[in-house]
Design an enzyme around this catalytic site. Structure first.
Site, short mmCIF file in Angstrom:
data_model
loop_
_atom_site.label_atom_id
_atom_site.label_comp_id
_atom_site.label_asym_id
_atom_site.label_seq_id
_atom_site.Cartn_x
_atom_site.Cartn_y
_atom_site.Cartn_z
N GLU A 144 0.61 -1.44 0.12
CA GLU A 144 0.06 0.03 0.07
C GLU A 144 0.78 1.29 0.05
O GLU A 144 0.59 2.31 0.72
CB GLU A 144 -0.88 -0.01 1.21
CG GLU A 144 -1.72 -1.27 1.17
CD GLU A 144 -2.76 -1.46 2.39
OE1 GLU A 144 -2.74 -0.29 3.29
OE2 GLU A 144 -3.45 -2.56 2.74
N GLU B 126 -5.54 -11.30 -0.95
CA GLU B 126 -6.49 -11.15 0.26
C GLU B 126 -7.89 -11.12 -0.01
O GLU B 126 -8.69 -10.34 0.55
CB GLU B 126 -6.02 -9.87 1.24
CG GLU B 126 -4.55 -9.62 1.20
CD GLU B 126 -4.15 -8.21 1.91
OE1 GLU B 126 -4.93 -7.51 2.63
OE2 GLU B 126 -3.17 -8.04 2.16
O1 G3I Z 1 -3.41 -9.36 18.98
C1 G3I Z 1 -4.01 -8.17 19.63
C2 G3I Z 1 -4.56 -8.62 20.83
O2 G3I Z 1 -3.55 -8.83 21.76
C3 G3I Z 1 -5.33 -7.27 21.31
O3 G3I Z 1 -6.26 -7.71 22.49
C4 G3I Z 1 -6.32 -6.90 20.29
C5 G3I Z 1 -7.26 -5.45 20.65
O4 G3I Z 1 -7.53 -4.56 19.83
O5 G3I Z 1 -5.66 -6.51 19.32
C6 G3I Z 1 -5.10 -7.64 18.67
O6 G3I Z 1 -4.17 -7.17 17.42
C7 G3I Z 1 -5.08 -6.68 16.33
C8 G3I Z 1 -4.63 -7.70 15.33
O7 G3I Z 1 -5.42 -7.30 14.00
C9 G3I Z 1 -5.04 -9.33 15.65
O8 G3I Z 1 -6.09 -9.32 15.69
C10 G3I Z 1 -5.04 -5.47 16.05
O9 G3I Z 1 -5.54 -4.75 16.97
C11 G3I Z 1 -5.39 -5.10 14.65
O10 G3I Z 1 -5.26 -4.13 14.20
C12 G3I Z 1 -5.05 -6.26 13.82
O11 G3I Z 1 -5.83 -5.96 12.52
C13 G3I Z 1 -5.36 -6.45 11.29
C14 G3I Z 1 -5.01 -5.52 10.34
O12 G3I Z 1 -4.53 -6.06 9.14
C15 G3I Z 1 -3.87 -4.54 10.95
O13 G3I Z 1 -2.65 -5.32 11.00
C16 G3I Z 1 -6.31 -7.60 10.76
O14 G3I Z 1 -6.33 -8.49 11.66
C17 G3I Z 1 -5.82 -7.96 9.23
O15 G3I Z 1 -6.71 -8.78 8.66
C18 G3I Z 1 -5.43 -6.75 8.31
O16 G3I Z 1 -4.98 -7.22 7.16
C19 G3I Z 1 -4.85 -6.30 6.32
C20 G3I Z 1 -3.68 -6.58 5.25
O17 G3I Z 1 -2.49 -6.92 6.33
C21 G3I Z 1 -3.20 -5.68 4.22
N1 G3I Z 1 -4.32 -5.35 3.63
C22 G3I Z 1 -5.48 -4.91 4.45
C23 G3I Z 1 -5.85 -6.19 5.27
C24 G3I Z 1 -7.34 -5.59 5.92
O18 G3I Z 1 -7.03 -4.39 6.81
#
Ligand code: G3I
Length: 540
Positions: free
Chosen positions: A347, A453
């Site tokens: 991105e 994705e």
């Molecule tokens: O693991 C922590 C947990 O310990 C905590 O309690 C919780 C509270 O919010 O957060 C958890 O982490 C989260 C993580 O996902 C695991 O579930 C993060 O907050 C959250 O921001 C994270 O979101 C991920 C996001 O990318 C940001 O990294 C999504 O799972 C993931 O599906 C998403 O994937 C992205 C791709 O990498 C790039 N393209 C877009 C796609 C969707 O946004």
């Protein structure tokens, strides 16, 4: 062309000597619409037919719009539309067997969207019309031939129009309009050889909503030329319920979060050494290795996954750059020979623009930061396939232009092997043609294509409280379409089609958007959805 030849061609085109195909053509060579094929309706005369163009086979029809703005402007259709009425009715034909074919030229402005409308009744709007949009994507304009099956109309605005309102036996008008969504203010679009083609011999394969799936079938075995991938996390690979399905259905995995910088890079010690935590990423790599699965690495550099200490980094830009080089080198080297491919930068282009996103990497390392990171990755593992990964590449034409300019730049230095199209899409958007032509941009460049994705939202406006049967089928149709497009990529350029999560309730979408959605192939009880069946069917 002489009048005699025109008549002769017309006789042939009308099907006199062709058993399977019948054409109703207008090539504008007579200075207007050929009288036996179509008649013009409405505005054609105002714009006129242009003279011969070197790249056309005769005269052509040209629309010029002197717009006042450079984006987001929808040209009023009544002012800029030519409408053609086929004189021969299509009675007794089915949507599957009739195609609209035409040559188009964007005359100077990639990104121009031609909106083609099919109307089946006396009125011009709206319940009895369906749409199809063609987006010019090439950097240099030139004549292209497009052929659209009438059954594919309808997705642009309202998929429920599709087959519901349009009666093939009544199709009377084809209206071709130009909607300018981007590009320079002055838009020119040229049309030639507009034809209706009837192909009685065509049998269109489509999604069967009642198909029964044998439990012995699996996605990975049906996909012959590419990996079927799944986004996983360390907890789920250790959960037998998930692991069983992963192993049965998929032959490639991507870490949904565990290989992001925020998961691996934990800080820097007093001597300036980087502190890594490999626990999560190793767990995923070990699972894949133990089960003979391909690993796609996601993602080395992403503005949205930066450890706090890096955002607040007090060192010089040079020190920052060195740190990034060390990080990329460490990660790629650790998994050399295990991770087959990497999303090196994720991105990098800002939404709705062709410009770089002003991330900390851009600010600290300059506009060639992407190139530098690809070079670090290349240096660390010469065999790894390197991808640029982004969302919106199918429908955000500015972003698409910016991304492919970046890709071209990387190609010039042999730093890139493929393009990742994230494919976070909706059941009715983007259109099949948008997905196809965006995919073609990578294939034309002889790059690998990764649909990296995939998930298909059905509730992006938040109105649904439950997953309806209708939505389940609409979603399945979209999955069928996407997988069909991927499956037709030449073998040399297909890599993997990766789904962004297993079960609906695992998806990032519901927590992110704040209302329920059901975007994946399995329901919350590990049950196969219609979307799963559609995926399989598209591979047959
Ligand atoms: O693991 C922590 C947990 O310990 C905590 O309690 C919780 C509270 O919010 O957060 C958890 O982490 C989260 C993580 O996902 C695991 O579930 C993060 O907050 C959250 O921001 C994270 O979101 C991920 C996001 O990318 C940001 O990294 C999504 O799972 C993931 O599906 C998403 O994937 C992205 C791709 O990498 C790039 N393209 C877009 C796609 C969707 O946004």
């Amino acid at each position: 062309m002489s009048p005699f030849l025109v008549m002769l061609c017309l006789a042939v085109q009308l099907g006199v000597s062709q058993d399977k195909e019948e054409y109703l053509v207008t090539d504008f060579d007579s200075g207007g619409i050929l009288p036996n094929a179509w008649q013009s309706f409405g505005d054609l005369a105002n714009y006129g037919v242009q003279q011969r163009n070197a790249s056309s086979d005769g005269k052509y029809y040209e629309l010029v719009w002197n717009g006042a703005t450079d984006k987001g402007y929808l040209v009023a259709q009544s002012d800029i539309t030519f409408r053609l009425i086929p004189k021969k009715k299509l009675k007794g034909k089915s949507m599957d067997n009739v195609f609209l074919k035409m040559d188009v030229n964007c005359g100077g402005a990639p990104g121009t969207v031609v909106n083609i409308v099919l109307v089946d009744g006396p009125n011009d709007c709206c319940s009895n019309e369906v749409n199809w949009q063609y987006t010019f994507t090439k950097t240099n304009c030139g004549w292209e031939t497009i052929e659209i099956n009438l059954a594919e109309f309808g997705y642009a605005y309202n998929p429920s129009n599709h087959e519901k309102y349009i009666n093939i036996n009544k199709v009377g008008r084809v209206k071709v309009g130009v909607d300018v969504f981007s590009g320079p203010a002055r838009q020119i679009v040229q049309f030639d050889n507009v034809a209706l083609v009837v192909k009685d011999s065509v049998t269109v394969k489509r999604y069967d909503e009642n198909a029964i799936i044998a439990d012995t079938t699996a996605l990975k075995t049906q996909a012959k030329d590419f990996f079927v991938g799944m986004a996983v996390n360390p907890t789920r690979v250790q959960d037998p319920k998930y692991a069983t399905v992963y192993k049965k259905e998929f032959n490639s995995i991507t870490a949904e979060n565990a290989m992001k910088m925020k998961s691996i890079l934990k800080g820097m010690d007093a001597q300036g050494n980087l502190i890594y935590d490999w626990t999560q990423s190793d767990a995923i790599v070990d699972f894949a290795e133990a089960n003979g699965m391909n690993i796609h690495g996601h993602t080395l550099i992403w503005y949205n996954s930066i450890p706090d200490f890096l955002n607040d980094f007090k060192g010089t830009d040079q020190e920052f750059e060195l740190l990034i080089e060390k990080y990329v080198t460490a990660v790629v080297s650790r998994y050399k020979g295990k991770v087959d491919s990497w999303d090196v930068v994720n991105e990098a282009i800002d939404e709705g623009t062709s410009e770089f996103r002003k991330s900390v990497f851009y600010e600290r390392m300059g506009a060639d930061y992407v190139k530098k990171c690809f070079q670090y990755a290349r240096n660390a593992d010469k065999e790894a396939k390197l991808f640029y990964n982004d969302y919106g590449l199918m429908y955000d034409t500015d972003k698409q232009r910016g991304a492919f300019a970046l890709v071209d730049d990387l190609m010039a230095d042999n730093l890139i092997d493929g393009v990742g199209y994230q494919m976070h899409i909706d059941f009715n958007f983007p259109s099949k043609q948008e997905i196809q032509s965006a995919t073609d941009l990578a294939v034309e460049r002889k790059l690998l294509v990764h649909f990296s994705e995939l998930d298909v939202k059905v509730n992006s406006k938040g109105k649904l409280k439950e997953f309806t049967v209708d939505k389940m089928q609409e979603q399945a149709k979209k999955v069928y379409e996407v997988v069909g497009i991927y499956n037709s990529i030449p073998k040399a350029y297909s890599y993997a089609l990766t789904i962004w999560g297993l079960k609906d309730d695992d998806s990032w979408i519901t927590p992110t958007y704040g209302f329920p959605d059901w975007p994946l192939l399995f329901d919350s009880d590990f049950g196969k959805k219609k979307a799963y069946s559609a995926f399989l069917q598209a591979l047959e």
